[in-house]
Design a protein around this motif. Structure first.
Motif, PDB file in Angstrom:
ATOM      1  N   SER A 183      -2.104  23.593   7.524  1.00 28.77           N
ATOM      2  CA  SER A 183      -2.639  23.292   6.192  1.00 28.77           C
ATOM      3  C   SER A 183      -3.419  21.977   6.175  1.00 28.77           C
ATOM      4  O   SER A 183      -3.878  21.557   5.110  1.00 28.77           O
ATOM      5  N   GLY A 184      -3.533  21.334   7.332  1.00 29.49           N
ATOM      6  CA  GLY A 184      -4.321  20.110   7.427  1.00 29.49           C
ATOM      7  C   GLY A 184      -3.527  18.841   7.182  1.00 29.49           C
ATOM      8  O   GLY A 184      -4.119  17.769   7.000  1.00 29.49           O
ATOM      9  N   LEU A 185      -2.206  18.927   7.182  1.00 36.27           N
ATOM     10  CA  LEU A 185      -1.370  17.758   6.937  1.00 36.27           C
ATOM     11  C   LEU A 185      -0.841  17.192   8.257  1.00 36.27           C
ATOM     12  O   LEU A 185      -0.555  17.937   9.190  1.00 36.27           O
ATOM     13  N   SER A 186      -0.711  15.870   8.317  1.00 34.40           N
ATOM     14  CA  SER A 186      -0.123  15.244   9.500  1.00 34.40           C
ATOM     15  C   SER A 186       1.391  15.278   9.377  1.00 34.40           C
ATOM     16  O   SER A 186       1.945  15.076   8.293  1.00 34.40           O
ATOM     17  N   VAL A 187       2.057  15.553  10.500  1.00 41.86           N
ATOM     18  CA  VAL A 187       3.508  15.753  10.492  1.00 41.86           C
ATOM     19  C   VAL A 187       4.162  14.894  11.572  1.00 41.86           C
ATOM     20  O   VAL A 187       3.638  14.763  12.678  1.00 41.86           O
ATOM     21  N   LEU A 188       5.301  14.326  11.239  1.00 41.19           N
ATOM     22  CA  LEU A 188       6.131  13.618  12.204  1.00 41.19           C
ATOM     23  C   LEU A 188       7.502  14.283  12.221  1.00 41.19           C
ATOM     24  O   LEU A 188       8.159  14.401  11.181  1.00 41.19           O
ATOM     25  N   LEU A 189       7.936  14.723  13.396  1.00 40.93           N
ATOM     26  CA  LEU A 189       9.269  15.278  13.563  1.00 40.93           C
ATOM     27  C   LEU A 189      10.218  14.173  14.008  1.00 40.93           C
ATOM     28  O   LEU A 189       9.852  13.332  14.828  1.00 40.93           O
ATOM     29  N   VAL A 190      11.431  14.189  13.474  1.00 37.04           N
ATOM     30  CA  VAL A 190      12.401  13.142  13.780  1.00 37.04           C
ATOM     31  C   VAL A 190      13.622  13.763  14.449  1.00 37.04           C
ATOM     32  O   VAL A 190      14.305  14.609  13.854  1.00 37.04           O
ATOM     33  N   ALA A 191      13.893  13.342  15.684  1.00 36.16           N
ATOM     34  CA  ALA A 191      15.026  13.858  16.445  1.00 36.16           C
ATOM     35  C   ALA A 191      16.273  13.057  16.106  1.00 36.16           C
ATOM     36  O   ALA A 191      16.667  12.142  16.834  1.00 36.16           O
ATOM     37  N   ALA A 192      16.908  13.391  14.990  1.00 31.69           N
ATOM     38  CA  ALA A 192      18.094  12.671  14.537  1.00 31.69           C
ATOM     39  C   ALA A 192      19.384  13.398  14.881  1.00 31.69           C
ATOM     40  O   ALA A 192      20.450  13.019  14.399  1.00 31.69           O
ATOM     41  N   ASP A 193      19.284  14.433  15.709  1.00 31.28           N
ATOM     42  CA  ASP A 193      20.487  15.099  16.207  1.00 31.28           C
ATOM     43  C   ASP A 193      20.933  14.370  17.470  1.00 31.28           C
ATOM     44  O   ASP A 193      20.716  14.830  18.594  1.00 31.28           O
ATOM     45  N   THR A 194      21.529  13.209  17.297  1.00 33.69           N
ATOM     46  CA  THR A 194      21.979  12.412  18.440  1.00 33.69           C
ATOM     47  C   THR A 194      23.295  12.928  18.999  1.00 33.69           C
ATOM     48  O   THR A 194      23.764  12.471  20.046  1.00 33.69           O
ATOM     49  N   PHE A 195      23.905  13.874  18.311  1.00 32.46           N
ATOM     50  CA  PHE A 195      25.185  14.442  18.747  1.00 32.46           C
ATOM     51  C   PHE A 195      24.997  15.359  19.950  1.00 32.46           C
ATOM     52  O   PHE A 195      25.872  15.489  20.786  1.00 32.46           O
ATOM     53  N   ARG A 196      23.817  15.982  20.017  1.00 34.35           N
ATOM     54  CA  ARG A 196      23.543  16.951  21.085  1.00 34.35           C
ATOM     55  C   ARG A 196      22.230  16.591  21.763  1.00 34.35           C
ATOM     56  O   ARG A 196      21.155  16.732  21.178  1.00 34.35           O
ATOM     57  N   ALA A 197      22.294  16.106  23.001  1.00 33.47           N
ATOM     58  CA  ALA A 197      21.105  15.639  23.721  1.00 33.47           C
ATOM     59  C   ALA A 197      20.061  16.741  23.870  1.00 33.47           C
ATOM     60  O   ALA A 197      18.855  16.490  23.802  1.00 33.47           O
ATOM     61  N   ALA A 198      20.518  17.969  24.064  1.00 32.32           N
ATOM     62  CA  ALA A 198      19.586  19.079  24.257  1.00 32.32           C
ATOM     63  C   ALA A 198      18.725  19.322  23.028  1.00 32.32           C
ATOM     64  O   ALA A 198      17.602  19.829  23.134  1.00 32.32           O
ATOM     65  N   ALA A 199      19.237  18.958  21.844  1.00 28.84           N
ATOM     66  CA  ALA A 199      18.470  19.169  20.613  1.00 28.84           C
ATOM     67  C   ALA A 199      17.220  18.300  20.610  1.00 28.84           C
ATOM     68  O   ALA A 199      16.138  18.748  20.185  1.00 28.84           O
ATOM     69  N   CYS A 200      17.354  17.052  21.066  1.00 32.81           N
ATOM     70  CA  CYS A 200      16.203  16.155  21.138  1.00 32.81           C
ATOM     71  C   CYS A 200      15.160  16.710  22.107  1.00 32.81           C
ATOM     72  O   CYS A 200      13.969  16.723  21.804  1.00 32.81           O
ATOM     73  N   GLU A 201      15.620  17.177  23.262  1.00 32.05           N
ATOM     74  CA  GLU A 201      14.698  17.741  24.244  1.00 32.05           C
ATOM     75  C   GLU A 201      14.008  18.984  23.711  1.00 32.05           C
ATOM     76  O   GLU A 201      12.824  19.206  23.944  1.00 32.05           O
TER      77      GLU A 201
END
Length: 363
Positions: free
Chosen positions: A185-203
């Motif tokens: 849609s033309g919007l800039s997006v930032l994803l935040v890896a705040a699942d620090t409980f599970r390392a695989a989630a960040c990856e």
């Protein structure tokens, strides 16, 4: 507060950001339908042309999201189609319909409400025509599900979306799809890896970011609230339109993780009183009635504003959406369904539409 942020920010380098770029037709032919219905003296209809025209109409859109939805809900739809073309009396139909709705995750209470409305309409119109009764049910279900329709209104910058959900519901994948949707849609997006409980989630989130050229914010901090705090300030400094925060999947029985989620929400609100601007709860469409208890628990912590229903491309029965629509009295504070997931592809996220959903369920 300022000194704390300044100290934390000094540890955050740009290099830590990943700059990423049907229902199946009933096997019987029209003649079989005609014979089945004609043998039912109480419920006979000659309107086979109408049935055939509907089947022809829907067969032409199998490549659309509606086509995928039809296939996803085909198990329930086949059961419903069968009872509408083969019942001895209205009472027999209602009894079979009750069984199917309950076993399709609609739940007993909601099923009774729907059948009560249907019986009243059938009695008032003095009909035993299966097609007409089916159309009456269609109208009731659409009326029931229509309040779930809604859309996200991006009216602030940065627009902060907090996501939550139980373990294994497809939350991180849904976030990636959501980011792709906004980026298109033309919007800039930032994803935040705040699942620090599970390392695989960040990856996992970083991999989605790389594949779709969307930046992912992450640090080495084990405290998700700290990650969220720094990510929002970073997003503001980079003039980001939308910040989507991934949190750890958690069971409602895990009080520590639930408290942690509440802390994340408070940190966001301290930065912006109106934030999070959306609190989206991700639901596995196959989990049945347990979803209602989960939604109630998460709502008490983060004030859920909308839902994403995932995995409707699997063995989903579909009735859980009807049950969700009945959770809130008079629809006064109903939590809408923003999107449904119908696949693993990055674009397999679709806005919920009540008419299409009901037609997929019944036709």
């Amino acid at each position: 507060m300022f000194k704390f942020f300044k100290k934390k920010s000094s540890d955050i380098k740009d290099k830590e950001l990943i700059d990423c770029n049907n229902l199946e037709k009933i096997q019987d032919d029209s003649k079989s339908h005609h014979g089945t219905i004609k043998n039912n003296n109480l419920n006979y209809t000659d309107n086979i042309e109408y049935v055939s025209s509907l089947e022809s109409e829907y067969s032409n859109i199998d490549n659309s999201w509606f086509g995928f939805l039809r296939k996803s809900l085909s198990n329930t739809s086949k059961k419903l189609s069968k009872i509408f073309y083969n019942f001895k009396s209205n009472e027999d139909l209602f009894e079979n319909l009750e069984d199917i709705l309950i076993t399709s995750d609609v739940g007993y209470k909601t099923t009774e409400k729907i059948l009560s409305k249907l019986k009243d309409k059938v009695k008032k119109e003095k009909t035993s025509d299966p097609i007409h009764i089916k159309n009456l049910l269609r109208a009731i279900l659409i009326d029931q599900l229509k309040p779930l329709e809604s859309s996200v209104n991006i009216n602030k910058k940065p627009f902060i979306i907090l996501t939550s959900g139980s373990n294994g519901v497809g939350k991180t994948t849904s976030i990636a799809k959501l980011a792709y949707h906004f980026k298109k849609s033309g919007l800039s997006v930032l994803l935040v890896a705040a699942d620090t409980f599970r390392a695989a989630a960040c990856e996992q989130l970083k991999n989605w970011g790389i594949r779709n050229d969307i930046p992912v914010f992450h640090t080495d901090s084990p405290d998700p609230s700290s990650v969220v705090f720094d990510s929002i300030h970073y997003g503001k400094s980079k003039n980001i339109d939308i910040i989507i925060i991934d949190t750890a999947g958690r069971l409602t029985s895990n009080q520590n993780l639930m408290a942690q989620l509440g802390k994340i929400k408070k940190v966001i609100s301290k930065i912006d009183n109106d934030a999070p601007h959306e609190s989206i709860f991700v639901v596995d469409g196959n989990m049945g009635q347990s979803v209602l208890l989960q939604l109630e628990s998460f709502n008490s912590i983060v004030n859920v504003s909308g839902l994403i229903i995932t995995k409707l491309d699997g063995t989903a029965k579909g009735g859980i959406l009807v049950a969700i629509s009945d959770m809130f009295e008079n629809h006064s504070n109903i939590i809408p369904v923003y999107w449904v997931g119908l696949g693993e592809g990055i674009s397999d996220l679709y806005e919920f539409k009540a008419v299409e959903f009901v037609d997929a369920l019944l036709n």
